[in-house]
Design an enzyme around this catalytic site. Structure first.
Site, PDB file in Angstrom:
ATOM      1  N   ASP A 133       0.792  -1.237   0.000  1.00  0.00           N
ATOM      2  CA  ASP A 133       0.000   0.000   0.000  1.00  0.00           C
ATOM      3  C   ASP A 133       0.822   1.282   0.000  1.00  0.00           C
ATOM      4  O   ASP A 133       0.368   2.311   0.486  1.00  0.00           O
ATOM      5  CB  ASP A 133      -0.921  -0.016   1.222  1.00  0.00           C
TER       6      ASP A 133
ATOM      7  N   GLU B 288      -0.188  -9.090  -0.910  1.00  0.00           N
ATOM      8  CA  GLU B 288      -0.763  -8.520   0.316  1.00  0.00           C
ATOM      9  C   GLU B 288      -1.996  -7.675  -0.027  1.00  0.00           C
ATOM     10  O   GLU B 288      -2.144  -6.510   0.371  1.00  0.00           O
ATOM     11  CB  GLU B 288       0.257  -7.689   1.112  1.00  0.00           C
TER      12      GLU B 288
ATOM     13  N   GLU C 150      -2.164   5.166   2.776  1.00  0.00           N
ATOM     14  CA  GLU C 150      -2.084   3.742   2.420  1.00  0.00           C
ATOM     15  C   GLU C 150      -3.438   3.128   2.091  1.00  0.00           C
ATOM     16  O   GLU C 150      -3.542   2.284   1.204  1.00  0.00           O
ATOM     17  CB  GLU C 150      -1.398   2.951   3.538  1.00  0.00           C
TER      18      GLU C 150
ATOM     19  N   HIS D  21       6.299   5.430  12.454  1.00  0.00           N
ATOM     20  CA  HIS D  21       6.519   6.275  11.280  1.00  0.00           C
ATOM     21  C   HIS D  21       5.257   6.804  10.617  1.00  0.00           C
ATOM     22  O   HIS D  21       5.326   7.635   9.721  1.00  0.00           O
ATOM     23  CB  HIS D  21       7.316   5.503  10.221  1.00  0.00           C
TER      24      HIS D  21
ATOM     25  N   ARG E 178       2.258   8.470   8.761  1.00  0.00           N
ATOM     26  CA  ARG E 178       2.034   9.880   8.430  1.00  0.00           C
ATOM     27  C   ARG E 178       0.935  10.513   9.287  1.00  0.00           C
ATOM     28  O   ARG E 178       1.024  11.678   9.667  1.00  0.00           O
ATOM     29  CB  ARG E 178       1.644  10.009   6.950  1.00  0.00           C
TER      30      ARG E 178
ATOM     31  N   HIS F  59      13.038   5.901  12.625  1.00  0.00           N
ATOM     32  CA  HIS F  59      12.817   5.989  11.172  1.00  0.00           C
ATOM     33  C   HIS F  59      13.485   7.264  10.636  1.00  0.00           C
ATOM     34  O   HIS F  59      13.510   8.290  11.325  1.00  0.00           O
ATOM     35  CB  HIS F  59      11.305   6.027  10.942  1.00  0.00           C
TER      36      HIS F  59
HETATM   37  C1  UD1 Z   1       6.798   5.072   3.516  1.00  0.00           C
HETATM   38  C2  UD1 Z   1       5.401   4.680   3.004  1.00  0.00           C
HETATM   39  C3  UD1 Z   1       4.612   3.934   4.071  1.00  0.00           C
HETATM   40  C4  UD1 Z   1       5.415   2.779   4.629  1.00  0.00           C
HETATM   41  C5  UD1 Z   1       6.768   3.285   5.117  1.00  0.00           C
HETATM   42  C6  UD1 Z   1       7.623   2.133   5.592  1.00  0.00           C
HETATM   43  C7  UD1 Z   1       4.189   6.101   1.408  1.00  0.00           C
HETATM   44  C8  UD1 Z   1       3.444   7.368   1.215  1.00  0.00           C
HETATM   45  N1  UD1 Z   1       4.666   5.896   2.644  1.00  0.00           N
HETATM   46  O1  UD1 Z   1       6.633   6.057   4.533  1.00  0.00           O
HETATM   47  O2  UD1 Z   1       3.404   3.447   3.519  1.00  0.00           O
HETATM   48  O3  UD1 Z   1       4.694   2.182   5.685  1.00  0.00           O
HETATM   49  O4  UD1 Z   1       7.452   3.926   4.032  1.00  0.00           O
HETATM   50  O5  UD1 Z   1       8.731   2.598   6.316  1.00  0.00           O
HETATM   51  O6  UD1 Z   1       4.346   5.336   0.486  1.00  0.00           O
HETATM   52  N2  UD1 Z   1      14.155   8.635   4.328  1.00  0.00           N
HETATM   53  C9  UD1 Z   1      15.530   8.569   4.246  1.00  0.00           C
HETATM   54  N3  UD1 Z   1      16.120   7.370   3.948  1.00  0.00           N
HETATM   55  C10 UD1 Z   1      15.413   6.239   3.733  1.00  0.00           C
HETATM   56  C11 UD1 Z   1      14.012   6.300   3.844  1.00  0.00           C
HETATM   57  C12 UD1 Z   1      13.391   7.521   4.124  1.00  0.00           C
HETATM   58  O7  UD1 Z   1      16.217   9.568   4.446  1.00  0.00           O
HETATM   59  O8  UD1 Z   1      16.003   5.174   3.458  1.00  0.00           O
HETATM   60  C13 UD1 Z   1      13.503   9.964   4.583  1.00  0.00           C
HETATM   61  C14 UD1 Z   1      13.613  10.897   3.378  1.00  0.00           C
HETATM   62  O9  UD1 Z   1      13.759  12.206   3.822  1.00  0.00           O
HETATM   63  C15 UD1 Z   1      12.229  10.696   2.699  1.00  0.00           C
HETATM   64  C16 UD1 Z   1      11.355  10.583   3.921  1.00  0.00           C
HETATM   65  O10 UD1 Z   1      12.111   9.779   4.840  1.00  0.00           O
HETATM   66  O11 UD1 Z   1      11.881  11.771   1.858  1.00  0.00           O
HETATM   67  C17 UD1 Z   1       9.983  10.033   3.695  1.00  0.00           C
HETATM   68  O12 UD1 Z   1       9.998   8.818   2.958  1.00  0.00           O
HETATM   69  P1  UD1 Z   1       8.588   8.269   2.341  1.00  0.00           P
HETATM   70  O13 UD1 Z   1       8.850   6.956   1.682  1.00  0.00           O
HETATM   71  O14 UD1 Z   1       7.939   9.317   1.537  1.00  0.00           O
HETATM   72  O15 UD1 Z   1       7.676   8.115   3.621  1.00  0.00           O
HETATM   73  P2  UD1 Z   1       7.805   7.114   4.847  1.00  0.00           P
HETATM   74  O16 UD1 Z   1       7.365   7.847   6.045  1.00  0.00           O
HETATM   75  O17 UD1 Z   1       9.131   6.470   4.829  1.00  0.00           O
HETATM   76  N1  UDP Z   2      12.489  -3.196  10.451  1.00  0.00           N
HETATM   77  C1  UDP Z   2      13.865  -3.188  10.212  1.00  0.00           C
HETATM   78  N2  UDP Z   2      14.629  -2.297  10.913  1.00  0.00           N
HETATM   79  C2  UDP Z   2      14.120  -1.426  11.814  1.00  0.00           C
HETATM   80  C3  UDP Z   2      12.718  -1.410  12.022  1.00  0.00           C
HETATM   81  C4  UDP Z   2      11.929  -2.308  11.310  1.00  0.00           C
HETATM   82  O1  UDP Z   2      14.361  -3.976   9.409  1.00  0.00           O
HETATM   83  O2  UDP Z   2      14.891  -0.660  12.422  1.00  0.00           O
HETATM   84  C5  UDP Z   2      11.649  -4.127   9.658  1.00  0.00           C
HETATM   85  C6  UDP Z   2      10.634  -4.928  10.434  1.00  0.00           C
HETATM   86  O3  UDP Z   2      11.164  -6.181  10.825  1.00  0.00           O
HETATM   87  C7  UDP Z   2       9.472  -5.083   9.433  1.00  0.00           C
HETATM   88  C8  UDP Z   2       9.599  -3.861   8.557  1.00  0.00           C
HETATM   89  O4  UDP Z   2      10.893  -3.319   8.775  1.00  0.00           O
HETATM   90  O5  UDP Z   2       9.651  -6.224   8.603  1.00  0.00           O
HETATM   91  C9  UDP Z   2       8.529  -2.851   8.889  1.00  0.00           C
HETATM   92  O6  UDP Z   2       8.802  -1.659   8.230  1.00  0.00           O
HETATM   93  P1  UDP Z   2       8.060  -0.305   8.583  1.00  0.00           P
HETATM   94  O7  UDP Z   2       7.607  -0.342   9.993  1.00  0.00           O
HETATM   95  O8  UDP Z   2       8.968   0.803   8.168  1.00  0.00           O
HETATM   96  O9  UDP Z   2       6.828  -0.286   7.576  1.00  0.00           O
HETATM   97  P2  UDP Z   2       5.338  -0.889   7.600  1.00  0.00           P
HETATM   98  O10 UDP Z   2       5.433  -2.356   7.825  1.00  0.00           O
HETATM   99  O11 UDP Z   2       4.571  -0.164   8.651  1.00  0.00           O
HETATM  100  O12 UDP Z   2       4.809  -0.541   6.242  1.00  0.00           O
END
Ligand code: UD1
Ligand code: UDP
Length: 379
Positions: A98, A120, A134, A216, A218, A249
């Protein structure tokens, strides 16, 4: 002629949950040519997973920008995926869950005319604001999908109630459990070495109960995270026998308030996101988990760990029903009182720490490949 599969993903959880499927398809290389495309909606957090599962993407769109927004990310994915689809011309495209990558990749593949396979599928809250965005992403992906791989009967029923045909749906279990079984076996192997695990061994205080926290979502940005941090601070101050470890995160909307509000507290360790093997190793050591993560809710019951979920809604009712998960929202009093109940009431703790796995048996990827094989026999 081989059938062409393109597996597309962008974030950490999608990578963890797609890794077993990639390996399963690669075992069937006589029948399928399988390529991997990452949007790199996440960068460091995605690369950590690719390293552990030894996945080398064929296409890396490298799209992550600091503090990116949904408008740019969505349009960048669509525009940058188009040439990939035109180059490879996949018969089947696989998207997961999602995220923005999921929805935008499904839409682009629909425009291109590839068959969309949604892994999923069928998770629902029916509240478009929670989780945001999502719930919209997965509903839109359902509309675009030719084949729906539902992790549970509940998710299948959601799809049936929305008018999806029975034969487009296969109940598989969640591939997260395939990944978890693989990961746990690997990290517990006697010759396995891991610098992050060595670091964790140094910081863990063995005389304290370990609470592992992640967050994390939103919809929790802003006030939600402030309340979460205030709750954790109070728990840490009132319970010196507890150690909180929180891999934070990288989203700046999370990192900033968490480091501002929780730095410098003796029994709270704020650390960088852990690579998957170190994270599941730490989950095994934890007494309980406090999280808003989807994946963590699915993994923890397999390890017998109670989970307090900092969300108001859930698309994963199975773990709530079997009693390993409780929703606490971001209400301070509720986070604190449920944590204290699990710290003080042994009976309540044991009731929640059952090793029950409503999300699968580790064979979800095999079922997905079998189902696709059957479709292709009919082509
Ligand atoms: C995203 C997904 C969410 C998912 C989550 C898992 C969307 C809108 N959101 O949220 O559904 O549950 O990932 O973790 O699709 N960033 C870094 N390095 C990284 C990753 C993120 O610096 O490796 C920072 C960057 O500034 C980036 C920001 O996080 O712009 C947001 O990343 P984004 O993927 O848009 O949103 P998440 O909150 O990570
Ligand atoms: N996870 C990881 N490192 C971390 C925190 C979580 O590898 O520091 C793994 C966790 O085991 C799970 C996945 O990341 O499989 C969950 O990711 P996240 O919570 O970012 O996203 P969501 O599942 O809510 O979409």
């Amino acid at each position: 002629m081989k059938l062409k599969n393109l597996i597309i993903f962008g974030t950490r959880p999608e990578a963890i949950k797609m890794a077993p499927l990639i390996h399963e398809f690669k075992k069937n290389s006589v029948k399928f040519e399988t390529r991997v495309c990452i949007t790199a909606q996440h960068r460091e957090m995605l690369d950590q997973v690719l390293d552990f599962f030894n996945i080398k993407p064929d296409y890396d769109l490298n799209l992550m920008r600091p503090n990116q927004n949904l408008y740019n990310l969505t349009s960048d994915i669509i525009l940058n995926l188009k040439p990939v689809l035109e180059d490879f011309k996949p018969d089947f495209v696989y998207v997961h869950g999602d995220t923005t990558t999921t929805m935008a990749a499904a839409l682009t593949s629909f425009y291109h005319g590839s068959k969309v396979c949604h892994i999923e599928a069928g998770l629902r809250t029916y509240n478009l604001q929670s989780p945001f965005p999502e719930e919209m992403n997965r509903q839109v992906t359902t509309v675009l999908a030719n084949f729906n791989f539902a992790p549970t009967e509940t998710s299948k029923n959601n799809l049936i109630n929305e008018g999806r045909s029975e034969k487009s749906i296969c109940v598989t279990g969640n591939t997260v459990i395939d990944a978890l079984f693989y990961g746990i076996e690997k990290v517990n192997a006697p010759n396995y070495t891991d610098a992050q695990i060595d670091y964790l061994k140094k910081i863990i205080k063995n005389d304290k109960k370990l609470i592992l926290v992640t967050g994390h979502r939103r919809e929790n940005h802003g006030g939600g995270f402030i309340r979460i941090c205030e709750s954790l601070k109070q728990i840490a101050e009132q319970h010196p026998d507890v150690q909180i470890i929180y891999p934070v995160h990288l989203n700046p909307n999370v990192k900033k308030p968490v480091y501002e509000l929780l730095s410098g507290i003796d029994n709270i360790s704020l650390i960088a996101p852990l690579a998957y093997p170190a994270f599941i190793w730490l989950m095994e050591k934890a007494h309980l988990l406090i999280t808003d993560s989807g994946g963590v809710q699915e993994e923890a019951p397999s390890l017998g760990k109670p989970v307090l979920v900092m969300r108001d809604t859930t698309e994963r009712p199975e773990a709530v029903t079997v009693g390993t998960v409780i929703l606490v929202g971001t209400v301070k009093e509720k986070i604190i009182s449920e944590t204290e109940r699990l710290l003080n009431d042994e009976h309540a703790y044991h009731q929640m720490s059952k090793v029950i796995n409503p999300y699968g048996d580790g064979k979800a990827s095999e079922r997905i490949v079998e189902f696709i094989m059957k479709q292709t026999d009919e082509l």
